[in-house]
Motif scaffolding. Structure first.
Motif, PDB file in Angstrom:
ATOM      1  N   VAL A   1       0.841  -1.197   0.000  1.00  0.00           N
ATOM      2  CA  VAL A   1       0.000   0.000   0.000  1.00  0.00           C
ATOM      3  C   VAL A   1       0.874   1.243   0.000  1.00  0.00           C
ATOM      4  CG1 VAL A   1      -1.718   1.326   1.297  1.00  0.00           C
ATOM      5  CG2 VAL A   1      -1.889  -1.164   1.199  1.00  0.00           C
ATOM      6  N   LYS A   2       0.509   2.190  -0.874  1.00  0.00           N
ATOM      7  CA  LYS A   2       1.197   3.476  -0.938  1.00  0.00           C
ATOM      8  C   LYS A   2       0.221   4.576  -0.505  1.00  0.00           C
ATOM      9  CE  LYS A   2       4.693   1.320  -2.731  1.00  0.00           C
ATOM     10  NZ  LYS A   2       5.885   1.036  -1.917  1.00  0.00           N
TER      11      LYS A   2
ATOM     12  N   TYR B   1      -8.887  -2.953  -9.952  1.00  0.00           N
ATOM     13  CA  TYR B   1      -7.758  -3.872  -9.897  1.00  0.00           C
ATOM     14  C   TYR B   1      -7.922  -4.951 -10.967  1.00  0.00           C
ATOM     15  CZ  TYR B   1     -11.433  -6.236  -7.241  1.00  0.00           C
ATOM     16  OH  TYR B   1     -12.622  -6.760  -6.848  1.00  0.00           O
ATOM     17  N   ALA B   2      -6.802  -5.565 -11.285  1.00  0.00           N
ATOM     18  CA  ALA B   2      -6.833  -6.701 -12.197  1.00  0.00           C
ATOM     19  C   ALA B   2      -7.449  -7.902 -11.485  1.00  0.00           C
ATOM     20  CB  ALA B   2      -5.416  -7.023 -12.666  1.00  0.00           C
TER      21      ALA B   2
ATOM     22  N   GLU C   1      -8.035 -10.646  -4.282  1.00  0.00           N
ATOM     23  CA  GLU C   1      -7.865 -10.949  -2.862  1.00  0.00           C
ATOM     24  C   GLU C   1      -6.901  -9.981  -2.201  1.00  0.00           C
ATOM     25  OE1 GLU C   1      -6.829 -14.973  -2.193  1.00  0.00           O
ATOM     26  OE2 GLU C   1      -8.603 -15.803  -3.173  1.00  0.00           O
ATOM     27  N   GLN C   2      -5.805  -9.662  -2.892  1.00  0.00           N
ATOM     28  CA  GLN C   2      -4.840  -8.712  -2.337  1.00  0.00           C
ATOM     29  C   GLN C   2      -5.483  -7.342  -2.157  1.00  0.00           C
ATOM     30  OE1 GLN C   2      -1.489  -7.890  -4.825  1.00  0.00           O
ATOM     31  NE2 GLN C   2      -0.434  -6.641  -3.281  1.00  0.00           N
ATOM     32  N   PHE C   3      -6.256  -6.911  -3.145  1.00  0.00           N
ATOM     33  CA  PHE C   3      -6.916  -5.602  -3.089  1.00  0.00           C
ATOM     34  C   PHE C   3      -7.884  -5.540  -1.912  1.00  0.00           C
ATOM     35  CE2 PHE C   3     -10.158  -2.517  -4.003  1.00  0.00           C
ATOM     36  CZ  PHE C   3      -9.475  -1.467  -4.592  1.00  0.00           C
TER      37      PHE C   3
ATOM     38  N   PHE D   1      -7.650  -3.182   1.323  1.00  0.00           N
ATOM     39  CA  PHE D   1      -8.714  -2.213   1.559  1.00  0.00           C
ATOM     40  C   PHE D   1      -9.214  -2.295   3.003  1.00  0.00           C
ATOM     41  CE2 PHE D   1     -13.256  -1.317   1.848  1.00  0.00           C
ATOM     42  CZ  PHE D   1     -13.314  -0.037   1.352  1.00  0.00           C
ATOM     43  N   GLU D   2      -9.511  -3.499   3.470  1.00  0.00           N
ATOM     44  CA  GLU D   2     -10.009  -3.670   4.830  1.00  0.00           C
ATOM     45  C   GLU D   2      -8.973  -3.200   5.856  1.00  0.00           C
ATOM     46  OE1 GLU D   2     -12.962  -4.578   5.743  1.00  0.00           O
ATOM     47  OE2 GLU D   2     -13.759  -5.110   3.772  1.00  0.00           O
ATOM     48  N   ALA D   3      -7.699  -3.574   5.643  1.00  0.00           N
ATOM     49  CA  ALA D   3      -6.653  -3.222   6.604  1.00  0.00           C
ATOM     50  C   ALA D   3      -6.430  -1.718   6.666  1.00  0.00           C
ATOM     51  CB  ALA D   3      -5.359  -3.941   6.245  1.00  0.00           C
TER      52      ALA D   3
END
Length: 912
Positions: A366-367, A446-447, A452-454, A458-460
């Motif tokens: 995350v940036k 997102y692709a 799952e990564q997105f 997002f939640e975190a």
């Protein structure tokens, strides 16, 4: 005064608690002197110094009592302002002025108004309203009682005779009107004795020693001070208690002083004189004379102390002095000003820095950036978060996670319902001045392989941002009922976003007094016409507004709100060059109407101001015989009130039938129906003039009413007249000839306009059903049921509707097909993802939680002309023999998705 009451109560309780411990163990004169601390606290309205351990500082840190006090202040008074019956009667009378209808059952609006009339004040509101006059009234009554008590004593002493030959520093008088001897007078004190005191020289000597002790202790002055404090703090029972206890201690101290003057050998004889001379009963605390009265218990106490000969216990006296000193220190100390937050504390100043400091476990994916957000809210975004943004990302792919916004109340209102950048801001915290909100995309950012990564990122990051904001000092969880009003002028100068490139706002026109805001068109083409000026907002008292009106400075004026003795007035040009019917005229009035709406909403939303109508009822604001506003202004005022209501109540009564078609529609622009849009345009699309009202027999009647009952309009088919609920009537002439009414020009009546553009569209919107319960049926059955509700509404409309049909049938239903005719090929992943991208749909859920469909509608419209409103791009004559004559057919496509309410679709089209 609250601080004085709290701290003085602490001192009074401390001294009262020490009295039983000190009685008989220290000199009574020292015990009497302890009350000086409480008296000084009551006399001094300021704190002598500040301390973090003072009473006020400790109370400030006690959150629970403050919360309890705040909750108590908001409790509604159990006695309502008006009875239920009276409230309903008054509400019915108020609404009866609008339409003249007598109802057997009160309407919803009348019940709401009745509830408002019954609503009582909170305890805090009652205190704010009545505390000061009640206190002043009580103080005045107490002062009167004080004067009366002492005047009555003075009258009783008028016949007293002076004793000559008495060895005494003060004049001595004898009076049989007194129950006991006393010392009276402040500037010139005198001693009054009873005939019983003259029975022996020793008794007279003891009495005079007692009263002279009162004089040496200045008790005649302290009594006056005690009475003054009782008048000021008449409502405080602790002050009355302290006055009674201090007077008891005063007599004990006086006994000790008298024995000291007489000598120890006179202790026992003095006690006998005291028993013989004290009169039973009570003396008013507001009497300044030092009488020798008291009950049996108090007499026994005084005699016991005289006989005991109290000796001061040094250790006990020191302990008492320490306790009282600590209590006095707490009572005279104010709370210190808040010191700057320690380094590292979570403050508003370092909030953005902390939000940019992404947790270590997320830094690889995350940036964060402080100014990368695009769109209208860029300038108020604190920080935005992105999923693994490369060094050079492109417009086609930017996986935005979410942004944290710091919004003023006005910005929060303006972004409500907005979806240009995804979800509207979701406020979750406030610091009292600003609101903190989260916003994230409603489209896929997102692709597919990064889903799952997105979602995990997002939640975190959402949990991290929410926690950091709420952990900030001074920030509390957001509740919509706690929004404080903003500074009014800041709201006024913040021009709505859609007008910022056309309209400029300034604080005042040339610094003119009373002018809060001035608006002008920024395009140079308006330079020759009033400099492009649109309107001004003024806040003035009645004299100021009348002066402006009398001087003729205001071309046109609308006094629309009032706050106390201040009125809010709008003024704008009335130059004929704006009324020429050309393009510039339309542009000008659109800007005027938009800024008028903006100003009125800002004033009423800021709090403290209430709507005001100078023509509402006599006595009128302007004069006993009011000058009515210009017709266009009057109609605009009615339209503004209709649009300001939460909903519009529409009803159509066709001629020759008892049937009434009535609907309630949302006024909000996001509601999906255009009624509010066309109602707002109506005033500028017609020219208006005053006219006498006449009825149209045998014609359809149309009525528009605000849901709050504040305004209404009545129109008849074929008539150019418009009647409002207050009995005003205008004749309306259509300004143009456009595609809505081709070839009709000025023959368009206001009934035609509002019937076609407001009522008919709102009716169809209200009749259509947009959800189908999920009963496990096939997708084809879902589409068929939805289409029958959507298209079948055309058979339920009022006569004369351009959407009216006599026959509707759904056929050729298709669903879940991977390929649409003349549409996207969903067998191709790229086409599927492209279709889902801007529709908030999940490509992987295609066929499960959402699907596309197609169907044909066979229908027979009432309007058989080929330019009718139901002729769509693919409408054609139906060639089958299983439908009535004149049947048409068209095809519609769309997609439907599953929600908690069932399968939902909000519209279809003739193509993708």
């Amino acid at each position: 005064m609250k601080a004085v009451l709290i701290t003085s109560s602490i001192l009074i309780l401390a001294v009262a608690a020490l009295r039983p411990l000190l009685r008989g163990r220290i000199d009574p004169r020292v015990q009497y002197a302890l009350w000086l601390a409480a008296a000084l606290r009551l006399l001094l309205p300021v704190n002598l110094f500040t301390s973090a351990y003072g009473a006020l500082a400790l109370l400030d840190r006690a959150e629970r009592p403050a919360q309890v006090a705040q909750a108590i202040g908001q409790i509604r008074v159990p006695i309502p302002a008006m009875s239920v019956e009276d409230a309903i009667i008054q509400a019915s009378q108020e609404y009866g002025k609008h339409d003249g209808v007598v109802r057997l059952e009160p309407s919803r609006q009348e019940m709401d108004r009745a509830e408002e009339l019954m609503r009582g004040l909170t305890l805090s509101e009652l205190a704010a309203k009545y505390a000061h006059p009640v206190w002043l009234g009580g103080a005045a009554l107490m002062a009167g009682w004080f004067v009366l008590v002492n005047a009555r004593l003075g009258r009783r002493l008028r016949g007293a005779k002076r004793l000559d030959g008495v060895d005494c520093l003060l004049p001595v008088y004898v009076s049989d009107a007194l129950p006991s001897p006393c010392l009276r007078g402040a500037a010139r004190p005198k001693i009054y004795v009873t005939p019983a005191a003259l029975e022996s020289p020793d008794r007279l000597r003891h009495v005079l020693a007692h009263e002279l002790a009162h004089r040496r202790h200045l008790d005649h002055w302290w009594a006056l001070l005690r009475c003054a404090l009782l008048c000021v703090y008449w409502f405080d029972p602790l002050v009355w208690w302290a006055a009674a206890l201090s007077r008891q201690d005063c007599e004990l101290a006086c006994d000790a002083g008298a024995i000291r003057a007489l000598g120890e050998g006179e202790r026992i004889p003095y006690g006998r004189t005291l028993v013989g001379m004290i009169a039973a009963g009570r003396t008013s605390l507001l009497q300044t004379a030092t009488t020798m009265t008291g009950g049996k218990r108090k007499v026994r106490e005084r005699v016991r102390l005289i006989a005991r000969r109290p000796k001061t216990v040094i250790a006990l006296a020191l302990a008492a002095a320490l306790i009282l000193g600590l209590a006095a220190g707490c009572a005279f100390a104010g709370a210190p000003e808040e010191s700057p937050a320690p380094e590292g504390a979570k403050t508003l100043e370092n909030l953005q820095k902390r939000l940019l400091d992404v947790p270590e476990e997320l830094r690889s994916s995350v940036k964060a950036s402080a100014s990368e957000t695009k769109g209208a809210l860029n300038d108020i975004a604190l920080v935005s978060y992105w999923l693994d943004v490369p060094a050079e990302w492109t417009e086609e792919f930017h996986p935005w996670l979410l942004s944290v916004y710091k919004l003023e109340a006005l910005a929060l209102d303006q972004t409500a319902g907005s979806s240009a950048m995804g979800h509207e801001p979701q406020p979750f915290a406030t610091d009292g001045s600003y609101y903190y909100a989260l916003r994230w995309s409603t489209a896929i950012e997102y692709a597919p392989e990064d889903k799952e990564q997105f979602n995990a990122a997002f939640e975190a990051i959402r949990d991290f941002a929410t926690r950091e904001v709420l952990d900030t000092e001074g920030v509390e969880p957001y509740t919509s009922s706690a929004q404080p009003p903003d500074a009014l002028q800041e709201r006024l100068l913040d021009v709505p976003e859609e007008w910022r490139d056309k309209v400029s706002a300034s604080p005042a026109l040339g610094g003119e007094a009373g002018c809060l805001a001035s608006y002008a068109l920024s395009d140079p083409k308006w330079a020759d016409l009033w400099g492009g000026w649109l309107l001004n907002l003024y806040r003035m008292d009645e004299a100021g507004i009348r002066g402006k009106l009398d001087s003729g400075e205001w071309p046109a004026v609308d006094i629309f709100a009032r706050s106390g003795d201040q009125y809010y007035a709008l003024t704008w040009p009335s130059d004929g060059r704006y009324q020429d019917g050309g393009d510039l005229s339309g542009e000008f009035w659109a800007a005027v109407n938009a800024m008028r709406d903006h100003v009125k909403a800002a004033v009423l939303a800021a709090g403290g101001a209430e709507p005001f109508d100078p023509y509402a009822a006599p006595p009128y604001f302007f004069s006993s015989t009011p000058t009515p506003p210009l017709p266009q202004e009057a109609v605009q005022a009615v339209a503004d009130r209709l649009l300001a209501a939460p909903r519009l109540e529409l009803s159509l009564a066709p001629a020759g039938t008892s049937r009434v078609y009535a609907y309630s529609v949302d006024n909000h622009p996001q509601s999906g129906q255009p009624a509010a849009h066309y109602l707002a345009n109506m005033v500028g699309d017609f020219t208006w003039e005053d006219a006498p009202y006449s009825t149209s027999e045998g014609a359809d009647a149309l009525r528009l009413e605000a849901s709050d009952g504040s305004a209404s309009l009545f129109l008849s088919e074929g008539s150019y007249l418009v009647l409002d609920g207050d009995g005003n009537c205008w004749k309306a002439t259509y300004r143009s000839d456009n595609y809505l009414f081709p070839g009709r020009g000025e023959s368009v009546t206001p009934y035609d306009y509002l019937r076609r553009l407001v009522f008919d569209s709102a009716e169809l919107y209200a009749l259509r059903s947009t959800a189908v319960p999920d009963r496990g049926q096939s997708h084809e059955d879902v589409v068929r049921e939805w289409a029958e509700g959507w298209e079948g509404a055309k058979t339920k409309t009022a006569p004369g509707s351009p959407y009216a049909c006599t026959y509707v049938r759904i056929e050729n239903v298709r669903a879940d097909m991977p390929e649409f005719e003349d549409g996207p090929d969903f067998t191709a992943q790229e086409a599927l993802e492209s279709f889902c991208e801007n529709r908030n749909l999940d490509a992987e859920e295609f066929g499960r939680t959402w699907f596309g469909f197609r169907y044909d509608t066979v229908f027979v419209p009432v309007d058989q002309s080929e330019d009718g409103w139901l002729w769509a791009g693919n409408t054609r004559y139906y060639e089958g023999g299983d439908a009535p004559e004149g049947a048409l057919i068209y095809s519609h496509v769309g997609y439907i998705w599953r929600t908690d309410e069932g399968w939902t679709c909000t519209g279809v089209g003739t193509g993708w």
